[in-house]
Motif scaffolding. Structure first.
Motif, mmCIF file in Angstrom:
data_model
loop_
_atom_site.group_PDB
_atom_site.id
_atom_site.type_symbol
_atom_site.label_atom_id
_atom_site.label_comp_id
_atom_site.label_asym_id
_atom_site.label_seq_id
_atom_site.Cartn_x
_atom_site.Cartn_y
_atom_site.Cartn_z
ATOM 1 N N HIS B 125 -20.265 -8.898 9.555
ATOM 2 C CA HIS B 125 -20.347 -9.975 10.588
ATOM 3 C C HIS B 125 -19.569 -11.096 10.234
ATOM 4 O O HIS B 125 -19.305 -11.806 11.218
ATOM 5 C CB HIS B 125 -21.938 -9.970 10.991
ATOM 6 N N ALA B 126 -19.893 -11.539 9.094
ATOM 7 C CA ALA B 126 -19.058 -12.814 8.647
ATOM 8 C C ALA B 126 -17.750 -12.872 9.133
ATOM 9 O O ALA B 126 -17.196 -13.828 9.356
ATOM 10 C CB ALA B 126 -19.306 -13.174 7.266
ATOM 11 N N GLU B 127 -16.883 -11.593 8.718
ATOM 12 C CA GLU B 127 -15.596 -11.660 8.970
ATOM 13 C C GLU B 127 -15.141 -11.648 10.380
ATOM 14 O O GLU B 127 -14.312 -12.420 11.070
ATOM 15 C CB GLU B 127 -14.976 -10.057 8.640
ATOM 16 N N MET B 128 -16.161 -10.747 11.389
ATOM 17 C CA MET B 128 -15.981 -10.813 12.785
ATOM 18 C C MET B 128 -16.226 -12.240 13.433
ATOM 19 O O MET B 128 -15.617 -12.486 14.351
ATOM 20 C CB MET B 128 -16.712 -9.757 13.363
ATOM 21 N N SER B 129 -17.081 -12.742 12.919
ATOM 22 C CA SER B 129 -17.432 -14.154 13.426
ATOM 23 C C SER B 129 -16.358 -15.240 13.262
ATOM 24 O O SER B 129 -16.085 -16.139 13.938
ATOM 25 C CB SER B 129 -18.637 -14.983 13.028
ATOM 26 N N ASP B 130 -15.407 -14.846 12.340
ATOM 27 C CA ASP B 130 -13.821 -15.629 12.273
ATOM 28 C C ASP B 130 -12.829 -15.269 13.104
ATOM 29 O O ASP B 130 -11.860 -15.832 12.958
ATOM 30 C CB ASP B 130 -13.483 -15.547 10.796
ATOM 31 N N ILE B 131 -13.073 -14.136 13.926
ATOM 32 C CA ILE B 131 -12.151 -13.570 14.840
ATOM 33 C C ILE B 131 -12.446 -14.366 16.367
ATOM 34 O O ILE B 131 -13.480 -14.437 16.715
ATOM 35 C CB ILE B 131 -12.350 -12.257 15.241
ATOM 36 N N PRO B 132 -11.422 -15.345 16.765
ATOM 37 C CA PRO B 132 -11.796 -16.149 17.920
ATOM 38 C C PRO B 132 -11.688 -15.356 19.021
ATOM 39 O O PRO B 132 -11.296 -14.156 19.173
ATOM 40 C CB PRO B 132 -10.733 -17.206 17.931
ATOM 41 N N PHE B 133 -12.447 -15.909 20.067
ATOM 42 C CA PHE B 133 -12.382 -15.557 21.657
ATOM 43 C C PHE B 133 -13.515 -14.569 21.845
ATOM 44 O O PHE B 133 -14.034 -14.870 22.775
ATOM 45 C CB PHE B 133 -10.895 -15.292 21.835
ATOM 46 N N ILE B 134 -13.251 -13.330 21.444
ATOM 47 C CA ILE B 134 -14.025 -11.883 21.643
ATOM 48 C C ILE B 134 -15.363 -12.220 21.495
ATOM 49 O O ILE B 134 -15.773 -12.693 20.421
ATOM 50 C CB ILE B 134 -13.088 -10.738 21.191
ATOM 51 N N ASP B 135 -16.175 -11.589 22.213
ATOM 52 C CA ASP B 135 -17.240 -10.904 21.773
ATOM 53 C C ASP B 135 -17.333 -9.591 20.906
ATOM 54 O O ASP B 135 -16.280 -9.129 21.118
ATOM 55 C CB ASP B 135 -18.336 -10.667 22.849
ATOM 56 N N LYS B 136 -18.239 -9.561 20.037
ATOM 57 C CA LYS B 136 -18.180 -8.177 19.156
ATOM 58 C C LYS B 136 -19.383 -7.413 18.793
ATOM 59 O O LYS B 136 -20.526 -8.313 19.270
ATOM 60 C CB LYS B 136 -17.321 -8.561 17.805
ATOM 61 N N GLY B 137 -19.150 -6.639 18.424
ATOM 62 C CA GLY B 137 -20.412 -5.899 17.831
ATOM 63 C C GLY B 137 -20.121 -4.686 16.883
ATOM 64 O O GLY B 137 -18.884 -4.547 16.359
ATOM 65 N N GLY B 138 -21.221 -4.101 16.363
ATOM 66 C CA GLY B 138 -20.779 -2.885 15.410
ATOM 67 C C GLY B 138 -21.743 -1.857 15.557
ATOM 68 O O GLY B 138 -22.979 -1.830 16.095
ATOM 69 N N TYR B 139 -21.509 -0.701 15.106
ATOM 70 C CA TYR B 139 -22.218 0.578 14.881
ATOM 71 C C TYR B 139 -22.501 0.854 13.538
ATOM 72 O O TYR B 139 -21.555 0.856 12.610
ATOM 73 C CB TYR B 139 -21.513 1.622 15.510
ATOM 74 N N ALA B 140 -23.683 0.756 13.168
ATOM 75 C CA ALA B 140 -24.100 0.969 11.696
ATOM 76 C C ALA B 140 -23.712 2.533 11.324
ATOM 77 O O ALA B 140 -24.303 3.215 12.071
ATOM 78 C CB ALA B 140 -25.748 0.632 11.463
ATOM 79 N N LEU B 141 -23.573 2.720 10.147
ATOM 80 C CA LEU B 141 -23.244 3.975 9.650
ATOM 81 C C LEU B 141 -24.637 4.745 9.124
ATOM 82 O O LEU B 141 -25.168 4.013 8.216
ATOM 83 C CB LEU B 141 -22.243 4.015 8.350
ATOM 84 N N LEU B 142 -24.812 5.759 9.483
ATOM 85 C CA LEU B 142 -26.100 6.682 8.995
ATOM 86 C C LEU B 142 -25.435 7.916 8.771
ATOM 87 O O LEU B 142 -24.530 8.607 9.273
ATOM 88 C CB LEU B 142 -27.354 6.222 9.759
ATOM 89 N N GLY B 143 -26.343 8.727 8.160
ATOM 90 C CA GLY B 143 -26.087 10.105 7.921
ATOM 91 C C GLY B 143 -25.840 10.618 6.743
ATOM 92 O O GLY B 143 -25.296 11.586 6.190
#
Lengths: 414, 552
Positions: B125-143
């Motif tokens: 999230h810290a890394e993605m927060s440094d990506i300008p412009f876009i909205d973002k999100g992620g899928y957590a890995l389980l299994g």
């Protein structure tokens, strides 16, 4: 008026393990650490304010207002050709601000631990390797081979937290620990009762030969090591289901070829994976080296040693080596950002030295300007990265001594 | 301030609008209805020769987290690109700044990181927060995490598993759950080198089928909009279409999303033991209602593969180009592998992979079920999307390239027989409306009143469709014009999309004990709060609705 506060689970900012199980009692602006490992407790407490602490900005030896110090820094940077920002340890927000400041003011950025960083990164960039992390090692490693003793000075709790923990998820038999190098009796004793230990007092220059012999089918003695000792080690490695090799790059700095040593360890581990499982776990420096390399890498593609020029940047690991720049006087201003360093800070002659440092920073000589800043994890919240580069921690704020953060100062100057 | 996009040709599949000349009104970052325009329009943008679509959404792109940073670090020699206006980082492993610039310039306004390791969530999230412009999100890995596998081994109830899944979504600030090589990453840590769908892992005695069953059920019970995002067993192995089909069956009819399905659609026919099974996979895709996929198209050239699937990546490391690679076991949580790779048009295997991806696109009867991805950067960097769109929309162009590939592949693919050409509306579906729908992002991927004003405007006079999609005339993010005729006008910073289904918090007690005993950090420090996301990480959280209240 005295106000006492008990804090559980302090996240320690002062080494790359970043333990988060430390109890602290704060009384006004002082704190006391309750931690069995006295080395760690003493280190954390050494950042308590004392009568030598510098809590006011200074120009030379004169106490000044913050605004005056900031104005002086601005003037100095304007009037000089090349400014280096030398990172001695700062958290993520501070690092983001270093990058922003450098881009506004066309500065070079380096971290004091870069030379060690590049030894480990060098392997990633040349061949790659198999790696593991602290929790994997704690729970899965049945055999751990430690190269060099410096690792336990840097990360005193590596033993009880990771190498020889009380609980382990998947290891059934007693762990095997192989120590390669000159380890103190105290270290050996600490490990001995909890697992099987083999200590080889091998010259670190001979690690490559040692590993080559272990890989060969035909074992024979080598300098400082009998055939029977090698056979014993080979048997341990052969039985291992999950082997971890660990070291800290600074341990190899006095050897003839540190890069070759690290490369040979990594190759040996990679080769073991053909039929078994094994992985490397290099331990990074204690000055937020991992935080610096991780964040700079995602922001620029490079882990360190970059120079900003009019909206863009260049990377050159040789040209922008801070020590070289200073020695060859290719920079005229150095801004030291030092929020967690306990070592004496080197003030360089014939160069303007500006220090944004924690109040207990000590120097080899008086810097031109000093601005005291808070300590991440003590005076303000922040994020730092652990040595294994996969876990990051949220640092807390446990005291209020009304100091700005490095981020505040750099943003103000940008 | 009210902005009017006047007289554009609108493609808004969510609202069943296809090439209709109309206006779009924007106020305070949102789209508003014409009837709600109560005051003077402050800015009118003439779109009479323009195409208007919602901002594009990439639902599977590796843009943040440890493995991306390993790739950046490993491939330093590729960080020498000299395109004016960008830093020198390689597009196969770009800096966060370059990632944001390149996406927004193509009209992409929302991107999802598909492999967010829970233990690495703070970094991702810290890394993605440094990506300008876009909205973002992620899928957590389980299994593949030891806690989850232990729950299965102990025959814990579905309800407990649901609690754990909901906890992970909340604690890691994720929008969905992904499983990578179910159980296989964990098994690799115990030196298993393969794990088929019905094969038990040696240590836990759990099969991938059980993992998929439990997780698809959990996602369904919790009402999480995005179905379980599945990277199947046996990735890249000839003949793996059979295990892909078995994975589909493991969902027992519940919603399931198979990712980069191109890599999972391989037969093993022919003298080279490698053939296309796109027809077999497409048959399932077309007949099973709750099945969706993204393709993971490959393109020829240098790239880097990065995956949580350390078992597969270790298996593939011999193909590394340049010859270096890295695999990692991570925190009793997951793993990762980074292997640089060059897809060669003269290679039979690579050429057939290219054809298989296109077959899947072209055989899909419903564009709402298939999403346009290259699994950036695994198949190719995301900047190749306009080229991919041209391949789908122009059969002559496609066949010209096919004719330059090794002839032997024609015995193993039906691509040359497929004459379908995607329409602009179908492209709008698979890059906008369908991803928004499958992710549960109600205010994205459409031009309805109240939706986010994330809009891309293309020049319909451009003759080359690839050029049109490469350089939109205008990109609007949250109501602000951020790109105009290829030039950045303003920097904006997006938010992080999450979903937070309810759960019984007593799971945290058990987890707390597990962390205390086996982890090297405490549970409290593992959890990412909204406050931390906002203040320390730098990306405010937007919580999307679940489809319904938890069922169990």
């Amino acid at each position: 008026m005295t106000s006492q506060n008990n804090i559980k689970n302090l996240v320690c900012p002062f080494c790359s393990i970043h333990c988060d199980d430390i109890s602290v009692t704060t009384t006004n602006d002082q704190y006391k650490v309750h931690q069995k490992n006295t080395i760690c407790a003493k280190k954390i407490e050494s950042y308590n304010l004392n009568n030598k602490s510098l809590v006011m900005p200074m120009i030379g030896k004169k106490v000044v207002k913050l605004s005056e110090a900031l104005k002086q820094i601005s003037n100095l940077i304007e009037g000089h050709n090349e400014t280096l920002i030398l990172n001695h340890g700062v958290e993520l927000a501070g690092l983001r601000s270093i990058l922003n400041f450098a881009s506004q003011r066309n500065c070079i950025i380096d971290h004091v631990g870069s030379k060690f960083l590049y030894q480990n990164i060098g392997v990633v960039q040349r061949t790659g390797y198999m790696a593991t992390s602290l929790t994997e090692t704690k729970n899965r490693a049945d055999t751990i081979i430690v190269f060099g003793n410096e690792i336990f000075n840097k990360t005193p709790r590596l033993i009880d937290k990771v190498l020889v923990p009380k609980d382990s998820l998947c290891t059934e038999s007693k762990k095997e620990i192989i120590l390669v190098g000159d380890f103190s009796e105290k270290i050996v004793k600490t490990i001995k009762g909890k697992c099987n230990i083999t200590n080889i007092k091998l010259d670190l220059n001979l690690i490559n030969d040692f590993l080559k012999l272990l890989a060969a089918n035909d074992l024979k003695s080598m300098k400082g090591l009998k055939k029977s000792e090698l056979t014993k080690i080979k048997n341990i490695l052969d039985k291992s289901k999950y082997l971890v090799a660990t070291w800290t790059a600074s341990d190899f700095i006095k050897t003839l070829n540190p890069n070759k040593i690290i490369a040979s360890i990594c190759k040996h581990i990679v080769d073991l994976n053909v039929s078994s499982r094994a992985a490397c776990m290099p331990i990074s420096g204690v000055l937020a080296d991992a935080t610096s390399s991780q964040a700079l890498t995602w922001m620029t593609g490079f882990p360190s040693r970059i120079k900003h020029i009019d909206g863009t940047f260049k990377h050159d690991r040789n040209a922008f080596d801070s020590q070289k720049l200073i020695d060859e006087k290719n920079v005229d201003v150095v801004i030291h950002v030092s929020t967690i360093n306990s070592e004496k800070l080197q003030i360089n002659k014939n160069i303007t030295n500006i220090v944004l440092g924690h109040p207990n920073t000590s120097f080899t000589s008086t810097p031109d300007i000093f601005i005291p800043v808070g300590i991440p994890g003590i005076d303000y919240e922040g994020i730092m990265f652990r040595t294994d580069n996969v876990v990051s921690v949220a640092l807390k704020n446990i005291r209020d001594i009304k100091l700005p953060s490095a981020q505040n100062i750099l943003d103000n100057l940008a | 301030m009210i902005t009017q996009l006047k007289s554009g040709n609108i493609y808004d599949p969510h609202n069943k609008i296809c090439n209709l000349k109309n206006d779009v009104f924007i106020q305070d970052g949102k789209i508003i209805d014409k009837k709600d325009v109560k005051s003077k329009v402050d800015k009118v943008i003439n779109c009479s020769d323009k195409i208007i679509m919602p901002g594009a959404i990439d639902l599977h792109t590796h843009i943040g987290g440890g493995k991306v940073n390993i790739a950046r670090l490993m491939l330093e020699e590729f960080h020498n690109e000299k395109e004016p206006g960008y830093d020198s980082s390689a597009i196969i492993a770009p800096s966060t700044l370059k990632t944001g610039l390149k996406y927004i310039e193509m009209g992409y306004t929302t991107c999802l990181e598909p492999a967010l390791l829970p233990i690495n969530a703070r970094q991702a999230h810290a890394e993605m927060s440094d990506i300008p412009f876009i909205d973002k999100g992620g899928y957590a890995l389980l299994g593949n995490d030891d806690y989850f596998l232990d729950l299965l081994r102990k025959k814990s109830s579905q309800s407990t598993i649901n609690d754990y899944v909901a906890f992970i979504l909340s604690a890691t600030q994720s929008l969905g759950i992904k499983v990578v090589n179910p159980g296989g990453i964990n098994a690799f840590k115990f030196n298993q080198r393969a794990l088929n769908v019905d094969e038990k892992s040696k240590y836990y005695g759990i099969t991938p089928r059980e993992i998929v069953e439990k997780l698809t059920r959990a996602i369904y019970d919790l009402g999480v909009p995005h179905p379980l995002h599945v990277h199947c067993s046996n990735l890249g192995i000839p003949g793996n279409f059979l295990s892909t089909i078995e994975t589909i069956k493991a969902a027992n009819g519940l919603p399931i999303h198979l990712t980069h399905i191109q890599f999972q659609s391989y037969g093993n026919n022919g003298d080279k033991g490698f053939s296309s099974a796109a027809v077999e996979i497409s048959n399932y895709l077309n007949k099973i209602e709750n099945l969706t996929c993204d393709v993971g198209q490959i393109m020829f050239g240098q790239t880097v593969t990065m995956s949580g699937d350390s078992m597969s990546q270790y298996r593939n490391h011999h193909h590394a180009h340049p010859n270096k690679w890295m695999c990692m076991d991570i925190e009793c949580d997951a793993g990762c592998g980074v292997v640089p790779f060059k897809y060669k048009d003269k290679s039979f295997v690579n050429a057939l992979q290219w054809a298989i991806g296109l077959e899947i696109f072209l055989l899909a009867e419903d564009p709402w079920k298939v999403f346009l991805t290259t699994d950036h950067p695994n198949g190719a960097p995301f900047t190749s999307y306009p080229h991919l769109i041209k391949l789908l929309m122009d059969k002559t162009f496609r066949n010209d390239i096919l004719s330059q590939l090794p002839k032997e592949i024609l015995n193993h693919t039906i691509l040359h027989t497929l004459s379908r050409e995607y329409t602009l509306n179908e492209i709008a579906i698979m890059t906008r409306s369908a991803p928004a729908k499958i992710l549960g992002l109600k205010e994205k991927g459409n031009l309805s009143a109240g939706s986010d004003a994330d809009i891309t405007v293309y020049d319909r006079n451009k003759k080359d469709i690839e050029e049109m999609f490469t350089h939109p005339s205008l990109v609007i993010k949250d109501g602000k014009v951020v790109v105009e005729n290829g030039k950045i006008k303003e920097y904006v910073w997006g938010k992080t999309h999450t979903v937070k289904p309810e759960y019984d918090r007593s799971i945290e007690k058990d987890l707390g004990k597990f962390f205390e005993k086996y982890h090297t950090m405490k549970l409290d420090n593992y959890i990412l709060s909204d406050d931390e996301m906002n203040r320390l990480i730098g990306s405010p959280v937007y919580v999307n609705d679940c489809k319904y209240k938890r069922k169990q």
